[in-house]
Design a protein around this motif. Sequence first.
Motif, PDB file in Angstrom:
ATOM      1  N   ASN A 299       0.464  -1.164   0.063  1.00 42.50           N
ATOM      2  CA  ASN A 299      -0.061  -0.118  -0.166  1.00 42.50           C
ATOM      3  C   ASN A 299       1.091   1.067  -0.201  1.00 42.50           C
ATOM      4  O   ASN A 299       1.035   2.072   1.161  1.00 42.50           O
TER       5      ASN A 299
ATOM      6  N   ASP B  84       2.005   4.905  -1.483  1.00 43.07           N
ATOM      7  CA  ASP B  84       0.966   6.502  -2.160  1.00 43.07           C
ATOM      8  C   ASP B  84       1.439   6.642  -4.177  1.00 43.07           C
ATOM      9  O   ASP B  84       3.017   7.107  -3.960  1.00 43.07           O
ATOM     10  N   GLY B  85       0.618   6.452  -4.655  1.00 40.46           N
ATOM     11  CA  GLY B  85       1.121   5.964  -6.341  1.00 40.46           C
ATOM     12  C   GLY B  85       1.666   5.243  -7.140  1.00 40.46           C
ATOM     13  O   GLY B  85       2.718   5.138  -8.275  1.00 40.46           O
TER      14      GLY B  85
ATOM     15  N   TYR C 110       2.825   0.976  -7.293  1.00 47.67           N
ATOM     16  CA  TYR C 110       2.722  -0.876  -6.272  1.00 47.67           C
ATOM     17  C   TYR C 110       3.617  -1.402  -7.095  1.00 47.67           C
ATOM     18  O   TYR C 110       4.752  -1.648  -7.784  1.00 47.67           O
TER      19      TYR C 110
ATOM     20  N   GLY D  35       3.471   2.432 -12.348  1.00 49.44           N
ATOM     21  CA  GLY D  35       2.835   3.375 -11.747  1.00 49.44           C
ATOM     22  C   GLY D  35       2.968   4.661 -11.200  1.00 49.44           C
ATOM     23  O   GLY D  35       3.621   5.175 -12.610  1.00 49.44           O
ATOM     24  N   GLU D  36       2.842   5.810 -10.502  1.00 49.39           N
ATOM     25  CA  GLU D  36       4.043   7.058 -10.389  1.00 49.39           C
ATOM     26  C   GLU D  36       5.035   7.290 -10.152  1.00 49.39           C
ATOM     27  O   GLU D  36       5.160   7.426  -8.506  1.00 49.39           O
TER      28      GLU D  36
ATOM     29  N   GLN E 144      -8.528  -2.228 -10.485  1.00 46.91           N
ATOM     30  CA  GLN E 144      -8.457  -2.952  -9.211  1.00 46.91           C
ATOM     31  C   GLN E 144      -9.770  -3.783  -9.361  1.00 46.91           C
ATOM     32  O   GLN E 144     -10.361  -5.107  -8.868  1.00 46.91           O
TER      33      GLN E 144
ATOM     34  N   GLN F 259      -2.780   7.131 -10.834  1.00 44.81           N
ATOM     35  CA  GLN F 259      -2.832   6.068  -9.792  1.00 44.81           C
ATOM     36  C   GLN F 259      -4.201   4.755 -11.290  1.00 44.81           C
ATOM     37  O   GLN F 259      -5.145   4.795 -11.386  1.00 44.81           O
TER      38      GLN F 259
ATOM     39  N   GLN G 140      -7.363   2.843 -10.609  1.00 52.25           N
ATOM     40  CA  GLN G 140      -8.619   3.697 -10.761  1.00 52.25           C
ATOM     41  C   GLN G 140      -8.726   4.230 -11.892  1.00 52.25           C
ATOM     42  O   GLN G 140      -9.501   4.796 -12.209  1.00 52.25           O
TER      43      GLN G 140
END
Length: 575
Positions: A230, A232-233, A235, A265-266, A311, A336, A339
């Motif tokens: 988990n 932030d932005g 994985y 990801g980011e 997701q 993300q 999402q």
Amino acid sequence: MMAWAVLVSLCVFLAVLVSGRVKPATAFTGLATLYLLTGQVDTATLLRQYTNPALATLLLLLLVSLALERSPLLDWLSDRLLSGRPRLATAKLMGAGAVLSAFLNNTAVVAAFLGAVSRQKRLAPSRLLIPLSYASILGGVTTLVGTSTNLVVNSFYLNATSEELGMFQFALVGLPVALISLGVLLWRAGSLPSHPAENIQDRLAYFLAAELTDDSPLAGKSIEANGLRNLDGLYLLEIERDGRLLSPVAPEELLQPGDTLVFTGEVNKVQALKRFPGLRLFGHQASDLLATNLVEVVVSHQSELPGKTLQEVDFRSMFSAGVVGIRRGERRLEGQLGQIPLRVGDCLLMAVSADFRQHRNLDRNFHLLSGSFTRPQLGRWQSLAALGGFAGVIGGASLGLIPLFHGLLLLMAGLLATRILTVDELRRRFPFALWLIIGSALAMAQALDNSGAAALLARGMQQLFSGYGVFAAFAGCYVLTLLLTETVTNNAAAALTFPVAWSTAQAFGADPLPFILAVAYGASACFLIPFGYQTHLMVYSPGHYRIADFLKTGLPVSLAYSASVLILTPWVFPF
């Protein structure tokens, strides 16, 4: 009064389709059900529409084409077409795409060439993919089986007259129209942008890599226990360990000293990893090993993914793969990724596990662009048997030796008996959405007639064009179909405008055939906006296109196509 209520319901229905908030299959089935409940069609009539012989022929043709699209012939052709000067290579690709699409499903033709065009480095794919998509449309208008819209129109025509359109009846107008439009397309192809394909270094920019030091307290603990699930932005996509990749990474996987943890990801949110002791960042200097399990795909129109996020569908478990990047047209989507609701035509860059190729739903969900993964193909003799059988069916139907439905049914039995196709494959790829759309549209046409709405439409068209003659009414039906195919979908456009064209021809006392052909040609006239046609969506992201690219190339083609149809159709098929 009921006629006006039916017309109002059709207007609301059209607005819902244009909004894109409801899938066409849902909208068509919902309105057909409404007409059943209000007594505009009875149960027996409704069920009869879903078993229309021409509709059954269309479904059989699409299922048989599943074997043909696995033939190595298309791959063999693609390797030889993209040679020579750029203009010559473009012309050869367009010509081959058009000829093949006259007899094979144009989606399968574009899908077969899509990977080869995207993988080769000699010519910019953006110079080739729009011409390929347009050429597949132009080839499809020349025969009954060339495009699903011709078979949709045939379904309505059979329902109205108890007769079917001929195999090459479309070619009398379609062939000269296609040749004229292909000439304009070749002229405009040179103005398309030149976007080079992504290389390995471009793809490695999707990654952020970090090494686990020998003294890291994270070693010996699982991914989940270390709190690496988990972030932030970011994985955790995979782990590079002792020269091999672990992908996808299970939550219970224990970390070892020297592991390289690969995040996606980011990737600009590098600060999210700084709180983990003993994790030394490499920035974007990920090794070339990470590119060895990358596969690039386009989301198919048959996929269950559009409208859902990664997701929501648990993408990693569903396909044993992690999505590294998403591109939509020329834009690489940021934020993300899990999402973001997916769309048909989205280009996904995935890091796949060894189990990826074992998933049976890959063909339904994706068109392969590049990567080490290859789709299973037919053997030489299987390919010859499938292609020879299909050619025999088309030839027999053209000469009147055997009805097309009977021939396709025999071919399907042969493909199943030889295990070229399997029942499981047919079940996975059955075009339920198209079946629901056309069956429901046939029921809706019956409701228009039963309620008096069709007669009301005919009087309206007669009054609108009474001062201009039957040609103006014919042109009006064509333009209406063209507008709908650009804003809704081609099959929906054909289904909606056939009753209007049929009623208009009757109101003017004209032969309905030229009006019906105007609907067929108009439903294939999707050259301006990429969202109304399946093959345009297939090339939209791989070509890094903008909507303006379709407009600049498609407008001259659309004008030439429309002018040719409007001039030639009444000349070949008089009113």
